[in-house]
Design a protein around this motif. Structure first.
Motif, PDB file in Angstrom:
ATOM      1  N   ILE A  68     -11.010 -12.343  -3.091  1.00 22.44           N
ATOM      2  CA  ILE A  68     -10.004 -12.303  -4.148  1.00 22.44           C
ATOM      3  C   ILE A  68      -9.282 -13.645  -4.266  1.00 22.44           C
ATOM      4  O   ILE A  68      -9.035 -14.127  -5.378  1.00 22.44           O
ATOM      5  N   ILE A  69      -8.971 -14.283  -3.158  1.00 21.41           N
ATOM      6  CA  ILE A  69      -8.284 -15.576  -3.209  1.00 21.41           C
ATOM      7  C   ILE A  69      -9.158 -16.610  -3.909  1.00 21.41           C
ATOM      8  O   ILE A  69      -8.673 -17.370  -4.758  1.00 21.41           O
ATOM      9  N   GLN A  70     -10.449 -16.639  -3.590  1.00 22.36           N
ATOM     10  CA  GLN A  70     -11.343 -17.606  -4.227  1.00 22.36           C
ATOM     11  C   GLN A  70     -11.448 -17.350  -5.728  1.00 22.36           C
ATOM     12  O   GLN A  70     -11.456 -18.275  -6.534  1.00 22.36           O
ATOM     13  N   ILE A  71     -11.505 -16.092  -6.132  1.00 18.64           N
ATOM     14  CA  ILE A  71     -11.556 -15.743  -7.552  1.00 18.64           C
ATOM     15  C   ILE A  71     -10.282 -16.207  -8.245  1.00 18.64           C
ATOM     16  O   ILE A  71     -10.330 -16.757  -9.352  1.00 18.64           O
ATOM     17  N   ALA A  72      -9.149 -16.013  -7.599  1.00 13.63           N
ATOM     18  CA  ALA A  72      -7.872 -16.466  -8.173  1.00 13.63           C
ATOM     19  C   ALA A  72      -7.899 -17.970  -8.416  1.00 13.63           C
ATOM     20  O   ALA A  72      -7.583 -18.440  -9.512  1.00 13.63           O
ATOM     21  N   SER A  79      -1.589 -18.844  -7.074  1.00 12.26           N
ATOM     22  CA  SER A  79      -1.427 -18.078  -5.835  1.00 12.26           C
ATOM     23  C   SER A  79      -2.068 -16.708  -6.003  1.00 12.26           C
ATOM     24  O   SER A  79      -2.248 -16.218  -7.126  1.00 12.26           O
ATOM     25  N   GLN A  80      -2.381 -16.090  -4.880  1.00 11.09           N
ATOM     26  CA  GLN A  80      -2.940 -14.741  -4.929  1.00 11.09           C
ATOM     27  C   GLN A  80      -1.905 -13.759  -5.469  1.00 11.09           C
ATOM     28  O   GLN A  80      -2.253 -12.831  -6.199  1.00 11.09           O
ATOM     29  N   GLN A  81      -0.641 -13.979  -5.155  1.00 15.71           N
ATOM     30  CA  GLN A  81       0.417 -13.094  -5.643  1.00 15.71           C
ATOM     31  C   GLN A  81       0.500 -13.135  -7.170  1.00 15.71           C
ATOM     32  O   GLN A  81       0.552 -12.088  -7.820  1.00 15.71           O
ATOM     33  N   PHE A  87      -3.216  -9.712 -12.942  1.00 14.86           N
ATOM     34  CA  PHE A  87      -4.381  -8.832 -13.012  1.00 14.86           C
ATOM     35  C   PHE A  87      -3.933  -7.385 -13.206  1.00 14.86           C
ATOM     36  O   PHE A  87      -4.422  -6.675 -14.081  1.00 14.86           O
ATOM     37  N   ARG A  88      -2.966  -6.957 -12.408  1.00 13.67           N
ATOM     38  CA  ARG A  88      -2.450  -5.587 -12.493  1.00 13.67           C
ATOM     39  C   ARG A  88      -1.795  -5.324 -13.845  1.00 13.67           C
ATOM     40  O   ARG A  88      -1.935  -4.242 -14.417  1.00 13.67           O
TER      41      ARG A  88
END
Length: 130
Positions: A68-72, A79-81, A87-88
Motif C-alpha cells: 500500500i505504501i508503494q502504491i501511495a 504519505s500513507q495516511q 482512498f476511503r
C-alpha cells in the motif's frame, strides 16, 4: 483542453503537481481555466487530480501485489495516511480492505470505477491503458 488532460494523466505520479502548475501550462487565466475545465470534465481541477490518482491507485491495489505504501508513492501521495484518507473518501474503504473485497471481482470493480469517475473519455482511456 486536449493537450492538458493527457499532460495531467502523465504527471499524476508527481506529488508536486498543483492546480497552479496546470493552469499556467494551459495559457489561460486561473479562474477561466477552472471554469472551462469543470465544463469539460464535470470536476474542479483539484478534485479531478485526486479522483484520477485514487482510480490509478485502485487499479494497482487490485491488479498488483505492491504494498500500500508503494502504491501511495507511485500515485503522487505524500504519505500513507493522506492516501488512505483520500482512498476511503472516494471508494468507501481503506486500500487493504478494498483489495480483499475486489481482488477476484473484476466486473464489480469496473462498475464501481465507472460510478466514481463520470467522464466517458477518461474512463475508456483509463481501462484501455490498464
Amino acid at each position: 483542453m486536449n493537450d492538458i488532460i493527457p499532460w495531467i494523466e502523465d504527471h499524476l505520479y508527481d506529488e508536486n503537481i498543483r492546480v497552479r502548475n496546470v493552469t499556467q501550462r494551459s495559457g489561460y487565466g486561473h479562474w477561466h481555466f477552472q471554469r472551462i475545465f469543470r465544463e469539460h470534465t464535470g470536476y474542479s481541477l483539484g478534485e479531478y487530480i485526486r479522483v484520477r490518482r485514487v482510480i490509478r491507485a485502485a487499479i494497482s491495489v487490485i491488479y498488483t501485489k505492491k504494498g500500500i505504501i508503494q502504491i501511495a508513492v507511485d500515485n503522487g501521495f505524500t504519505s500513507q495516511q493522506t492516501f488512505s484518507r483520500t482512498f476511503r473518501k472516494y471508494l468507501n474503504a481503506p486500500p487493504a480492505r478494498f483489495r480483499k473485497k475486489y481482488i477476484n471481482r473484476e466486473e464489480d470493480f469496473c462498475t464501481l470505477m465507472s460510478k466514481v469517475f463520470k467522464s466517458n473519455y477518461e474512463h475508456q482511456r483509463m481501462f484501455n491503458a490498464a
